[in-house]
Design an enzyme around this catalytic site. Structure first.
Site, PDB file in Angstrom:
ATOM      1  N   GLU A 135      13.728   0.701 -18.479  1.00  0.00           N
ATOM      2  CA  GLU A 135      15.168   0.446 -18.638  1.00  0.00           C
ATOM      3  C   GLU A 135      15.561  -0.629 -17.630  1.00  0.00           C
ATOM      4  OE1 GLU A 135      16.964   4.251 -17.868  1.00  0.00           O
ATOM      5  OE2 GLU A 135      15.780   5.221 -19.424  1.00  0.00           O
ATOM      6  N   LYS A 152      17.664  -1.992 -14.644  1.00  0.00           N
ATOM      7  CA  LYS A 152      18.410  -1.347 -13.560  1.00  0.00           C
ATOM      8  C   LYS A 152      19.690  -2.142 -13.358  1.00  0.00           C
ATOM      9  CE  LYS A 152      17.806   0.591  -8.966  1.00  0.00           C
ATOM     10  NZ  LYS A 152      18.977   0.045  -8.305  1.00  0.00           N
ATOM     11  N   ASP A 165      23.235  -3.259 -12.101  1.00  0.00           N
ATOM     12  CA  ASP A 165      23.832  -3.233 -10.776  1.00  0.00           C
ATOM     13  C   ASP A 165      25.290  -2.799 -10.880  1.00  0.00           C
ATOM     14  OD1 ASP A 165      23.476  -3.515  -8.152  1.00  0.00           O
ATOM     15  OD2 ASP A 165      23.626  -5.702  -8.111  1.00  0.00           O
ATOM     16  N   TYR A 171      22.001   6.955 -18.893  1.00  0.00           N
ATOM     17  CA  TYR A 171      20.541   6.896 -18.793  1.00  0.00           C
ATOM     18  C   TYR A 171      19.835   8.226 -18.583  1.00  0.00           C
ATOM     19  CZ  TYR A 171      21.731   6.440 -13.800  1.00  0.00           C
ATOM     20  OH  TYR A 171      22.247   6.618 -12.547  1.00  0.00           O
ATOM     21  N   LYS A 200      11.776  -3.968  -8.664  1.00  0.00           N
ATOM     22  CA  LYS A 200      12.902  -4.868  -8.403  1.00  0.00           C
ATOM     23  C   LYS A 200      12.587  -6.346  -8.711  1.00  0.00           C
ATOM     24  CE  LYS A 200      16.233  -3.491  -6.278  1.00  0.00           C
ATOM     25  NZ  LYS A 200      16.547  -2.839  -5.019  1.00  0.00           N
ATOM     26  N   CYS A 236      36.523 -41.736   4.379  1.00  0.00           N
ATOM     27  CA  CYS A 236      35.202 -41.623   3.761  1.00  0.00           C
ATOM     28  C   CYS A 236      34.146 -41.648   4.868  1.00  0.00           C
ATOM     29  CB  CYS A 236      34.982 -42.779   2.793  1.00  0.00           C
ATOM     30  SG  CYS A 236      33.283 -42.870   2.200  1.00  0.00           S
ATOM     31  N   CYS A 290      32.171 -45.235   4.443  1.00  0.00           N
ATOM     32  CA  CYS A 290      32.756 -46.574   4.608  1.00  0.00           C
ATOM     33  C   CYS A 290      34.092 -46.556   5.339  1.00  0.00           C
ATOM     34  CB  CYS A 290      32.920 -47.240   3.246  1.00  0.00           C
ATOM     35  SG  CYS A 290      34.197 -46.460   2.246  1.00  0.00           S
ATOM     36  N   CYS A 301      36.903 -41.248  -2.406  1.00  0.00           N
ATOM     37  CA  CYS A 301      36.908 -42.510  -1.687  1.00  0.00           C
ATOM     38  C   CYS A 301      37.253 -43.577  -2.726  1.00  0.00           C
ATOM     39  CB  CYS A 301      35.528 -42.766  -1.086  1.00  0.00           C
ATOM     40  SG  CYS A 301      35.329 -44.462  -0.535  1.00  0.00           S
ATOM     41  N   CYS A 338      32.154 -48.903  -1.707  1.00  0.00           N
ATOM     42  CA  CYS A 338      31.612 -47.970  -0.701  1.00  0.00           C
ATOM     43  C   CYS A 338      30.102 -47.842  -0.938  1.00  0.00           C
ATOM     44  CB  CYS A 338      32.288 -46.610  -0.841  1.00  0.00           C
ATOM     45  SG  CYS A 338      31.463 -45.302   0.083  1.00  0.00           S
TER      46      CYS A 338
HETATM   47  S1  IVH Z   1      17.683   6.748 -13.027  1.00  0.00           S
HETATM   48  C1  IVH Z   1      16.154  10.090 -10.553  1.00  0.00           C
HETATM   49  N1  IVH Z   1      18.127   4.687 -14.582  1.00  0.00           N
HETATM   50  O1  IVH Z   1      19.841   3.013  -9.658  1.00  0.00           O
HETATM   51  C2  IVH Z   1      16.550   8.855 -11.229  1.00  0.00           C
HETATM   52  N2  IVH Z   1      19.099   4.696 -12.413  1.00  0.00           N
HETATM   53  O2  IVH Z   1      18.467   4.225  -6.917  1.00  0.00           O
HETATM   54  C3  IVH Z   1      17.946   8.506 -10.989  1.00  0.00           C
HETATM   55  N3  IVH Z   1      20.480   2.748 -11.927  1.00  0.00           N
HETATM   56  O3  IVH Z   1      21.777   5.622  -8.395  1.00  0.00           O
HETATM   57  C4  IVH Z   1      18.397   7.221 -11.487  1.00  0.00           C
HETATM   58  N4  IVH Z   1      20.230   1.740 -13.869  1.00  0.00           N
HETATM   59  O4  IVH Z   1      22.906   3.885  -9.821  1.00  0.00           O
HETATM   60  C5  IVH Z   1      18.350   5.246 -13.373  1.00  0.00           C
HETATM   61  N5  IVH Z   1      18.474   2.950 -16.063  1.00  0.00           N
HETATM   62  C6  IVH Z   1      18.696   3.502 -14.874  1.00  0.00           C
HETATM   63  C7  IVH Z   1      19.509   2.892 -13.899  1.00  0.00           C
HETATM   64  C8  IVH Z   1      19.672   3.528 -12.669  1.00  0.00           C
HETATM   65  C9  IVH Z   1      20.798   1.687 -12.685  1.00  0.00           C
HETATM   66  C10 IVH Z   1      20.920   2.963 -10.530  1.00  0.00           C
HETATM   67  C11 IVH Z   1      21.662   4.249 -10.330  1.00  0.00           C
HETATM   68  C12 IVH Z   1      20.926   5.020  -9.296  1.00  0.00           C
HETATM   69  C13 IVH Z   1      20.094   3.965  -8.658  1.00  0.00           C
HETATM   70  C14 IVH Z   1      18.752   4.530  -8.214  1.00  0.00           C
END
Ligand code: IVH
Length: 678
Positions: free
Chosen positions: A113, A115, A117, A224, A318, A412, A415, A430, A435
C-alpha cells in the site's frame, strides 16, 4: 566511556522528545522526518548495544506524544501501532528473510500500500452507524474528533452493508495537493500566512474546534485496516482470513480503499511496486512517503506478533526524503534574459531526495516576504521529483535572534542601473538592455538551437565574445571578422570556419525564429509564430499599435504592451537596423506563410526515461530532448521511439519489451543528442 555514552543517550532523548512534541502535539516540526528517523536510529542502536541504559521513559519505548488539551480523550480498545522502517533494499530483504525464518516458510503473499502522508484516525461504528472518530494520539489514547471527521465526505456515516455489533476501522486522513494549493491561494488573497505542507494542514484541520472549518478543508481518507471488532458472534461483514479480503469487504461496506493497493506473491513484486511508485509518485494527487508492506495472511500475522509497538508482519519501505531543514546562509541575485532579478537561496549543504543541495530558488521578493524568509533562518528545502530545489519556508521557532527583513537591491548587482518594479509585475527588473548579465543570457538565447541556431557558439564562446568586447549587441555577431575570431585563445581554423558558416546560414531563418530570438519579454516561440503569421516583417511589428496586437487571438494586453515597449527603446531599434544592414532576413517569405519553424532534428521521436541517469538529471535530459524537437513521455506506449534505461529501472522495461520498443542506455541517449545537436 559509559558516562560518555550515557551523556549521548540523554542528549538524543532530549532532542527526540522536543521534536516529537513539535510534530505530534503542535503539528509544527522543526526538522524533516528523515532527520528525526536518524536520531531515533542512533538512540535505538546505542540502547541495543547497552541494554542497561534503557528506561521506560525512553522515546524508543513509546509512540507519539500525549494529546493536546481541548478535546475529550478516547482510549483505543486496541493500541494504534506504528511501523518499523526500511530505508533501502537490503533492509527490506532482511525483514523478508526474518519473517520467512520465523514462519518457517519460503513464500508468502504480501499486500503493498502507499504510505500516505496524513494522519491516522480510528472510526468506530455501532450497528452500522458512525459513533466515534478519534486521532491516534500516543497510540493508546487519542482525541475525540468525531464532529470533525463526520465532515469528511469519504467517511461513511452509515455503512452500506450488514455490520451488526461494533466495528472499528483505521485509515489515513489527508489533504490532496490541489486542495492544499487552493487553500493557500485563498489565504494569499486574504493576506493570511501560508501553510507549509498538506500533512500538517490536514492534521491541524482535524483538530479544529469548529467543524465548519474542517468541512471547508476538503479532506479525504483511505481506510487501511480493521481495528477492534465485536459482533457478538455474528458475521459483521469484515470477517476474513487475509488482509486483502478484509480490504475488499471494507470497500463493500462503503469505505474508501486505496485503488493503488497491490497483492504481491514474492519480494521481487514488492520491489517492482516500490520502483513503480518511486518514479510515479509525483503524478499522484497526494503525497506519499513510502510503501507499507503487510503480510497478507492473518494467521501468519498472529504468529509473528509484535516487537514493542511495531508489528513484525509489516514494514514501511520509505522513499528518499524530499524535504530537509538547513540554514539559509545568504540570498544571491541572478539577472535573467529579460532583466528579471531572480533571488536564489545559498544554503548550508544538505542532502534532499538523495542529492546534496546548496542552492534553491526563491521566486521573487513578494514570495520571500509572504513566507517571511530571512537570511540566517533555518529553512525547509524541498526537492520533489526532478524540479529544481525550492525553499518552502522558514522554521520560525528556530529563529533565536532578530533578523532583518530581506530587501531586493535597488541597483542591478551587475551594471548598477537603478532597478524598476511595477505594480503588475512580480519581478524587479534591470531596465538596461545592455546590462552584461542580461545580455549574456540574451545572447545565449539568440544563438540557441530553437532561435538563430548558430552551432559552435556555446556558452563559453558567448562569454568570451562579450568579454573581449567583440559583441556588444545582438547584431554585432553579423559583423564579426574571421581574423578577430582567430585571435581568440584556443579558437582553431576549423571552428572559425564552422561558426562563420553558421552565422551566414542563420541570416535566412524564418521570421518567427528571428522574432523569438530577439528575446522580447513575454514573446516565446508560440507568440512569435502568431506574430509572424499576422505581420509581414519586423518593421511592421515595430510600428504596430497595442490595439493591433490585442486584436490577435491569443495576444493579451500584457504581451501587447511588452512588444510596443520593446520597439520603443532606441537601442532595440538600432539592433533591428544593424541586422537588416548585415543581410539578416526580417521579412516573411510567402512560402513561409502558415508554416512555422523548420523541423528540428528529433521531430517525431518520443523518448521515455526510466530509472536514474548518472550524468544528468532526468529533467535536464527531457529539456534537451525537447529543445531538439523530440517529445518526452512519462510512459511507454506504441508511439514511444526509445526507452532510455538508467539505474534501478522500473516496470517500463517489461512494457517496452512487450511492445518491441527500442531500449537504449544513457550513453546511447547522449550520442543521439550529440548527433542531433550538431
Ligand atoms: S498500517 C500496525 N497502512 O503510517 C500498522 N499505516 O507508522 C499500522 N500510514 O500511523 C499502520 N498509510 O498514519 C498503515 N497504508 C497504510 C498507511 C499507514 C499511512 C501511516 C499511519 C501510521 C503510520 C505508521
Amino acid at each position: 566511556m559509559d558516562a560518555k555514552i550515557q551523556q549521548r543517550v540523554d542528549q538524543l532523548r532530549k532532542e527526540i522528545n522536543h521534536h516529537n512534541y513539535r510534530y505530534h502535539a503542535l503539528d509544527d516540526p522543526e526538522i524533516s522526518d528523515a532527520q528525526f528517523d536518524e536520531l531515533m536510529r542512533q538512540l535505538r542502536e546505542l540502547e541495543e548495544q547497552h541494554p542497561h541504559l534503557v528506561t521506560p521513559e525512553s522515546p524508543t519505548q513509546r509512540v507519539g506524544a500525549p494529546p493536546i488539551q481541548g478535546f475529550a480523550q478516547v482510549k483505543h480498545r486496541q493500541p494504534m501501532l506504528s511501523l518499523a522502517n526500511a530505508f533501502n533494499i537490503d533492509e527490506l530483504t532482511a525483514w523478508h528473510r526474518r519473517v520467512s525464518n520465523l514462519l518457517g516458510v519460503d513464500a508468502f503473499d504480501m499486500v503493498c500500500e502507499l504510505k500516505i502522508d496524513g494522519l491516522a484516525v480510528s472510526l468506530t461504528y455501532e450497528e452500522g452507524r458512525l459513533v466515534q472518530g478519534a486521532t491516534r494520539g500516543d497510540g493508546y489514547r487519542g482525541e475525540d474528533v468525531t464532529h470533525n471527521l463526520r465532515t469528511i465526505s469519504s467517511i461513511p456515516l452509515a455503512l452500506l452493508g450488514v455490520a451488526p455489533g461494533r466495528l472499528e476501522v483505521r485509515g489515513e486522513v489527508f489533504m490532496s495537493k490541489d486542495a492544499f494549493a487552493k487553500l493557500n491561494r485563498e489565504r494569499e488573497a486574504n493576506d493570511e500566512p501560508l501553510y507549509a505542507n498538506p500533512r500538517n494542514t490536514a492534521a491541524g484541520s482535524v483538530r479544529q474546534l469548529d467543524p465548519a472549518m474542517t468541512a471547508s478543508r476538503n479532506l479525504e481518507i483511505y481506510v487501511y485496516s480493521v481495528g477492534d471488532r465485536d459482533d457478538g458472534g455474528q458475521e459483521n461483514g469484515t470477517a476474513a482470513d487475509t488482509h486483502w479480503d478484509a480490504l475488499e469487504k471494507m470497500r463493500s461496506l462503503g469505505f474508501r480503499i486505496s485503488p493503488h493497493n497491490r497483492l504481491c506473491r514474492a519480494i521481487e513484486e514488492v520491489e517492482d511496486y516500490y520502483r513503480r511508485w518511486l518514479e510515479g509518485i509525483h503524478d499522484l494527487p497526494f503525497h506519499a512517503d513510502g510503501v507499507v508492506v503487510k503480510i497478507n495472511s492473518f494467521q501468519y500475522q498472529e504468529e509473528l506478533g509484535f516487537v514493542g509497538r511495531e508489528p513484525r508482519w509489516a514494514i514501511a519501505y520509505k522513499f528518499p526524503a524530499e524535504q530537509a531543514v538547513t540554514k539559509l546562509r545568504d540570498i544571491g541575485i541572478n539577472v535573467g534574459r529579460t532583466g528579471s532579478l531572480n533571488p536564489f537561496a545559498m544554503l548550508e549543504p544538505v542532502v534532499v531526495g538523495g542529492a546534496t543541495v546548496k542552492m534553491a530558488t526563491l521566486h521573487n521578493e513578494e514570495d520571500i516576504h509572504r513566507k517571511d524568509i530571512r537570511i540566517g533562518d533555518w529553512v525547509t528545502v524541498e526537492r520533489a521529483g526532478e524540479v529544481i530545489p525550492k525553499v518552502v519556508g522558514p522554521v520560525l521557532s528556530r529563529r533565536t535572534e532578530k533578523l532583518p527583513e530581506f530587501k531586493m537591491p535597488s541597483e542591478c548587482p551587475i551594471c548598477s542601473t537603478e532597478v524598476v518594479k511595477t505594480e503588475d509585475d512580480a519581478q524587479h527588473r534591470c531596465p538596461n538592455a545592455t546590462c552584461p548579465a542580461q545580455f549574456f543570457e540574451l545572447f545565449k538565447h539568440f544563438v540557441s538551437k530553437g532561435a538563430m541556431n548558430i552551432d559552435g557558439l556555446g556558452e563559453k564562446w558567448c562569454a568570451i565574445l562579450i568579454e573581449q568586447g567583440l559583441v556588444k549587441d545582438l547584431a554585432d555577431l553579423y559583423y564579426l571578422k574571421r581574423e578577430q575570431l582567430l585571435e581568440l585563445d584556443r579558437m582553431g581554423e576549423k571552428l572559425v570556419a564552422k561558426i562563420m558558416d553558421n552565422i551566414e546560414a542563420s541570416k535566412s531563418r524564418p521570421l518567427s525564429r528571428v522574432l523569438f530570438a530577439l528575446g522580447v519579454l513575454h514573446v516565446g516561440s508560440e507568440n512569435a509564430d502568431l506574430l509572424a503569421s499576422r505581420f509581414h516583417g519586423i518593421d511592421e511589428i515595430a510600428q504596430a499599435s497595442q490595439e493591433q496586437f490585442t486584436g490577435i487571438q491569443g495576444i493579451g494586453p500584457k504581451i501587447a504592451a511588452s512588444i510596443v515597449a520593446h520597439f520603443a527603446v532606441e537601442s532595440n531599434r538600432n539592433v533591428i537596423d544593424k541586422l537588416q544592414k548585415a543581410g539578416v532576413k526580417l521579412e516573411r517569405e510567402e512560402s513561409e506563410e502558415g508554416q512555422s519553424a523548420e523541423p528540428l532534428p528529433l521531430q517525431g521521436q518520443t523518448f521515455c526515461i526510466t530509472g536514474a541517469l548518472s550524468g544528468m538529471s532526468r529533467s535536464r535530459a527531457q529539456a534537451r530532448i525537447k529543445s531538439l524537437g523530440g517529445a518526452a513521455a512519462s510512459s511507454v506506449t506504441r508511439k514511444t521511439t526509445y526507452l532510455v534505461v538508467g539505474q534501478n529501472p522500473g516496470s517500463k522495461v517489461a512494457t517496452a519489451e512487450r511492445l518491441g520498443t527500442e531500449i537504449i542506455d544513457e550513453n546511447a541517449l547522449l550520442q543521439i543528442l550529440d548527433v542531433a545537436a550538431r
